[in-house]
Enzyme design. Structure first.
Site, short mmCIF file in Angstrom:
data_model
loop_
_atom_site.label_atom_id
_atom_site.label_comp_id
_atom_site.label_asym_id
_atom_site.label_seq_id
_atom_site.Cartn_x
_atom_site.Cartn_y
_atom_site.Cartn_z
N ARG A 22 23.08 -3.65 1.91
CA ARG A 22 24.04 -2.54 2.44
C ARG A 22 24.60 -2.88 3.73
O ARG A 22 25.63 -1.97 3.95
CB ARG A 22 23.07 -1.44 2.31
N ASN A 184 9.40 10.35 4.73
CA ASN A 184 8.36 9.39 4.89
C ASN A 184 8.98 8.43 6.11
O ASN A 184 10.40 7.96 5.81
CB ASN A 184 8.14 8.48 3.72
C1 UD1 Z 1 11.61 3.00 2.48
C2 UD1 Z 1 10.62 3.70 1.79
C3 UD1 Z 1 10.76 5.35 2.06
C4 UD1 Z 1 10.96 5.59 3.35
C5 UD1 Z 1 12.03 4.52 4.22
C6 UD1 Z 1 11.80 4.81 5.43
C7 UD1 Z 1 9.48 2.47 0.02
C8 UD1 Z 1 9.64 2.18 -1.46
N1 UD1 Z 1 10.51 3.38 0.39
O1 UD1 Z 1 12.72 3.09 1.79
O2 UD1 Z 1 9.79 6.16 1.33
O3 UD1 Z 1 11.30 6.82 3.62
O4 UD1 Z 1 11.51 3.02 3.83
O5 UD1 Z 1 12.91 3.98 6.37
O6 UD1 Z 1 8.73 1.67 0.52
N2 UD1 Z 1 11.18 -4.95 2.36
C9 UD1 Z 1 10.75 -6.17 1.98
N3 UD1 Z 1 10.54 -6.67 0.71
C10 UD1 Z 1 11.08 -6.04 -0.49
C11 UD1 Z 1 11.88 -4.79 -0.13
C12 UD1 Z 1 11.85 -4.42 1.09
O7 UD1 Z 1 10.21 -6.82 2.89
O8 UD1 Z 1 11.05 -6.45 -1.33
C13 UD1 Z 1 11.42 -4.54 3.72
C14 UD1 Z 1 12.84 -4.32 4.07
O9 UD1 Z 1 13.31 -5.58 4.70
C15 UD1 Z 1 12.77 -3.31 5.12
C16 UD1 Z 1 11.75 -2.52 4.56
O10 UD1 Z 1 10.90 -3.30 3.75
O11 UD1 Z 1 12.64 -3.65 6.38
C17 UD1 Z 1 12.05 -0.90 3.95
O12 UD1 Z 1 12.78 -1.72 2.72
P1 UD1 Z 1 14.12 -0.61 2.23
O13 UD1 Z 1 14.63 -1.20 1.21
O14 UD1 Z 1 14.92 -0.33 3.55
O15 UD1 Z 1 13.62 0.48 2.04
P2 UD1 Z 1 14.23 1.94 1.91
O16 UD1 Z 1 14.82 2.19 0.93
O17 UD1 Z 1 14.97 2.33 3.32
CA CA Z 2 15.19 1.25 5.08
#
Ligand code: UD1
Ligand code: CA
Length: 464
Positions: A22, A184
């Site tokens: 995004r 969260n």
């Molecule tokens: C996530 C949380 C959400 C929370 C929010 C807070 C989950 C499923 N949801 O959503 O409940 O309110 O963060 O900001 O966890 N990442 C990885 N590997 C992956 C996917 C993501 O390392 O396969 C990392 C991303 O780089 C990022 C973090 O995890 O730094 C969060 O991922 P993101 O996709 O931004 O989650 P949100 O949709 O923001």
């Molecule tokens: Ca996020």
């Protein structure tokens, strides 16, 4: 307690392997900057400040090189080959540890607003409940249409008490669902053995990802304790998923930085137009005038006036300096210096105490000795200018011959007449003098006087 045990008992995991799509950027999201600092730097610094001796950053194959170049060896690294979700990422992080930690603190690399105080409260709360499997830092919902919503077991309870039953992700909510009061932040403390045992049992979500947040309902359904700790303020939950959120986070960070310096005794005349990076330091009773940016690793002393309309980047400014409408980069400015308006210090300018650089003076890779004045229209490049020198208007060091750069040396108390061209390599001895309009191609001896084009040595006063 053995050293190994201490080390392994406080582990932090930072999740940074997501696509970050995004952001629409070729730069990995964790390396985008807010208030001059990489997003991931906020998470790593926070975990380190809260006592994590081991920090594992979970990166992707595509961003690990850039992230490790930025963070170096202060953290350990794990790679998540494909972004299959935050639970899968945590699993990769755990695999990078040599033994099972007692407590694991997890956070994302895209939530730079989480406060130290909230993180500490979460850790304390978690550690005060020995049976607790998962503690989640939560905040009131003010900014988070894309955040996970906290569901409490007893919906009749007020929103922030009672056991947690689930975290419902934004993409899995019904379009017309009413938002709850609690979200969260993506910061958690886990019981290490429990997390290690259950992380690979997380089911695939309807969107095809393994959500770390599913562990909340898994714990609740098994009668185990998971708590939502509502310690964070609403702004702490703001994550950076796109550029709009990046600018919103930036605004909050700027405001926090400005407030901090004002509380420390710095006057900021107009915080709305003052941009101070996270790593900058400023001494008391300094006044920052409007439209001023202090960036990178800048330090500003006490009793200075910076601005209006100034940019200072990666520079050190001593006490009692006045910098007006000027740009200073990679330079060292001693105390009691006046600069501007409209001057430019480029990298490796060293300006000693009491110097006056007035209008339109450019200095690069040069030392300007104490008490020297260059009031108007100057270029001093690759020069070593002594103390108490007067540099007349329009003086230029001709430091470049089209192939190489050469140095100019001007001794103490020399007088450089207006519009002098100093054709380097060249030197003017102490107390030497150049007449207005001189083009100096040969060294001027100490006390010597030169005039003309090319400049010729005048007979000494004794000979006249
Ligand atoms: C996530 C949380 C959400 C929370 C929010 C807070 C989950 C499923 N949801 O959503 O409940 O309110 O963060 O900001 O966890 N990442 C990885 N590997 C992956 C996917 C993501 O390392 O396969 C990392 C991303 O780089 C990022 C973090 O995890 O730094 C969060 O991922 P993101 O996709 O931004 O989650 P949100 O949709 O923001
Ligand atoms: Ca996020």
């Amino acid at each position: 307690m053995s050293a190994t045990h201490t080390r392994i008992d406080s582990v932090g995991i930072v999740l940074a392997a997501g696509h970050g799509s995004r952001m629409r950027s070729k730069i990995p999201k964790p390396l985008h900057k807010a208030a001059g600092k990489e997003l991931i730097g906020y998470s790593v610094d926070l975990l380190a400040e809260c006592g994590m001796q081991t920090i594992v950053v979970v990166a992707s194959p595509g961003n690990i090189d850039a992230i490790s170049a930025a963070l170096g060896d202060r953290v350990n690294y794990a790679v998540q080959p494909t972004p299959e979700g935050t639970a899968e990422a945590v699993s990769r992080g755990l695999q990078a540890l040599d033994s099972v930690p007692g407590t694991v603190t997890v956070m994302a690399a895209d939530t730079p607003l989480v406060r130290n105080k909230s993180m500490r409260m979460l850790i304390d709360e978690h550690c005060s409940r020995p049976g607790c499997r998962m503690s989640i830092l939560t905040a009131p919902d003010a900014f988070g249409p894309d955040l996970g919503h906290i569901k409490r077991a007893d919906a009749s309870d007020s929103n922030t008490v009672g056991p947690i039953s689930a975290i419902v992700e934004a993409r899995d909510r019904h379009a017309n669902s009413v938002g709850p009061a609690e979200v969260n932040t993506g910061v958690y403390c886990f019981d290490g053995p429990w997390l290690t045992q259950h992380i690979n049992e997380v089911p695939k979500s309807p969107s095809g990802e393994y959500y770390l947040t599913a562990l909340a309902s898994m714990a609740a359904n098994n009668g185990q304790e998971a708590v939502a700790a509502p310690f964070a303020c609403a702004d702490e939950a703001m994550g950076v998923n796109d550029r709009q959120q990046l600018s919103a986070v930036e605004a909050v960070l700027r405001d926090r930085v400005n407030c901090r310096w004002m509380l420390d005794g710095v006057t900021i005349v107009d915080p709305a137009t003052t941009y101070i990076d996270a790593a900058v330091t400023i001494g008391p009773d300094t006044v920052i005038q409007p439209n001023t940016m202090l960036g990178g690793r800048t330090t500003v002393g006490a009793d200075c006036e910076i601005g209006p309309n100034s940019v200072v980047r990666d520079s050190e400014i001593g006490d009692r300096c006045h910098i007006m409408a000027s740009v200073i980069e990679g330079s060292l400015v001693h105390e009691d210096v006046g600069i501007g308006p409209y001057s430019h210090l480029r990298p490796q300018a060293v300006i000693e105490s009491g110097v006056h650089l007035g209008n339109y003076v450019e200095v690069k890779n040069s030392r300007v000795g104490s008490g020297t004045a260059a009031g108007h229209f100057c270029y001093l490049g690759d020069a070593d200018i002594g103390a108490d020198v007067n540099i007349g208007a329009g003086t230029i060091t001709c430091n470049y011959d089209g192939v190489d750069k050469h140095r100019t040396v001007v001794g103490d108390r020399a007088f450089i007449g207006s519009d002098t061209m100093l054709v380097a390599p060249v030197s003017v001895g102490p107390q030497g003098l150049t007449g207005a309009g001189s083009v100096v191609t040969k060294d001027v001896p100490p006390g010597g006087r030169v005039v003309g084009v090319p400049a010729r040595l005048l007979p000494s006063n004794d000979e006249e």
